[in-house]
Design an enzyme around this catalytic site. Structure first.
Site, PDB file in Angstrom:
ATOM      1  N   GLY A   1       0.809  -1.214   0.000  1.00  0.00           N
ATOM      2  CA  GLY A   1       0.000   0.000   0.000  1.00  0.00           C
ATOM      3  C   GLY A   1       0.842   1.264   0.000  1.00  0.00           C
TER       4      GLY A   1
ATOM      5  N   HIS B   1       4.290   1.965  -8.047  1.00  0.00           N
ATOM      6  CA  HIS B   1       3.320   0.867  -7.968  1.00  0.00           C
ATOM      7  C   HIS B   1       2.385   0.884  -9.187  1.00  0.00           C
ATOM      8  CE1 HIS B   1       4.040   1.444  -3.499  1.00  0.00           C
ATOM      9  NE2 HIS B   1       4.270   0.164  -3.639  1.00  0.00           N
TER      10      HIS B   1
ATOM     11  N   LYS C   1      13.377  -1.722  -7.977  1.00  0.00           N
ATOM     12  CA  LYS C   1      14.004  -0.953  -6.890  1.00  0.00           C
ATOM     13  C   LYS C   1      14.445  -1.897  -5.779  1.00  0.00           C
ATOM     14  CE  LYS C   1      13.408   1.620  -3.214  1.00  0.00           C
ATOM     15  NZ  LYS C   1      12.458   1.370  -2.198  1.00  0.00           N
TER      16      LYS C   1
END
Ligand code: PAF
Length: 288
Positions: free
Chosen positions: A31, A37, A149
């Site tokens: 989240g 994302h 990442k």
């Protein structure tokens, strides 16, 4: 976008999609979604008929004294972003839905988990591997998408999928950066305005090291030492800065051509990680 909180509700929908022959891509997250994302969701959409995203702040991958409690939880904003990104299904389980209190199984990926972040954060990768394995078993996706990442995390997950014959294709997506070069991360929220200005130096140190490698003339340990010094002077407490071969994350030798430079450093209370990966053979290839 359908939002489900239980494994049974999730699997009821997945069963219908699978029976219709649809390809399912899965993007696991914790989240506090940012552009990085949303790139994963975009990549998933190009490869599949249906995209499932999970938001689960996984307690088992946080060590004692780490930021599990304070990890940013922004469910409403996340829902909105996923809705706009045309996600098909959001899985939002509670901790009790994922972990039985009497659970006795942990997935431990040896080797690649042992160094770098694994050495600084004992148990972290076992927590990641366990939850990702469970989520794979729950969702049974055709494809799962992860960001580059977290390069070592990606290596751990690839090793787990290979070693346990998990029938899923792992797709990785390049790191999304702010204009300053700072890699997008949920933990960037912890940075003060002043720290944010310094934070981009982590990427700069990686690019400088990459240039030095491409230029030649310095040993890898010299380049690593200079980078650590640069980070210290910029105000970081560096954890590691390591030139590795991308295949297995062992220390690179001058014979290796596929390289990744992994770095982690603390800035105030915030631990940042980043990497650059590149190929020396591409750099040395004769121009046509
Ligand atoms: O990268 C993350 O956000 C997490 O480590 C993951 C893969 C969702 C597992 O909790």
């Amino acid at each position: 976008m359908q939002i489900v909180k239980t494994v049974s509700a999730l699997q009821a929908t997945l069963k219908i999609w699978r029976q219709a022959g649809e390809i399912i891509a899965f993007v696991p997250t914790m989240g506090n979604l940012h552009r990085g994302h949303l790139q994963l969701v975009q990549a998933a959409k190009t490869r599949a008929n249906r995209v499932v995203v999970s938001i689960f702040v996984n307690p088992t991958q946080f060590g004692v004294g780490e930021d599990f409690e304070s990890y940013p939880r922004t469910e409403q904003e996340d829902r909105q972003k996923l809705h706009e990104a045309a996600t098909d299904l959001l899985f939002l389980p509670a901790v009790t839905e994922v972990y039985r209190p009497d659970a006795q199984t942990v997935i431990s990926v040896t080797g690649v988990s042992g160094r770098y972040c694994g050495a600084s954060r004992p148990g972290h990768f076992a927590g990641v591997a366990t939850v990702v394995c469970k989520l794979f078993n729950i969702v049974q996706p055709d494809i799962a998408v992860f960001g580059e990442k977290d390069f070592q995390q990606l290596a751990v997950i690839r090793a787990m999928v290979r070693d346990l014959n998990i029938p899923v294709d792992i797709l990785s997506v390049a790191t999304v950066r702010e204009a300053s070069g700072l890699a997008m991360s949920s933990r960037n929220h912890y940075l003060s305005a002043e720290e944010r200005n310094i934070a981009a130096s982590l990427y700069k140190s990686l690019c400088t090291a990459q240039e030095a490698i491409l230029l030649g003339g310095q040993t890898y340990s010299e380049i690593e030492r200079q980078a650590l010094q640069y980070l210290q002077q910029a105000g970081f407490q560096p954890d590691y800065f390591s030139i590795c071969r991308s295949q297995d994350l062992q220390a690179a030798t001058p014979d290796d051509s596929e390289l990744v430079i992994l770095a982690a450093a603390k800035l105030g209370k915030t631990r940042l990680i980043d990497n650059v990966s590149f190929s020396l053979s591409a750099a040395k290839a004769p121009k046509s």
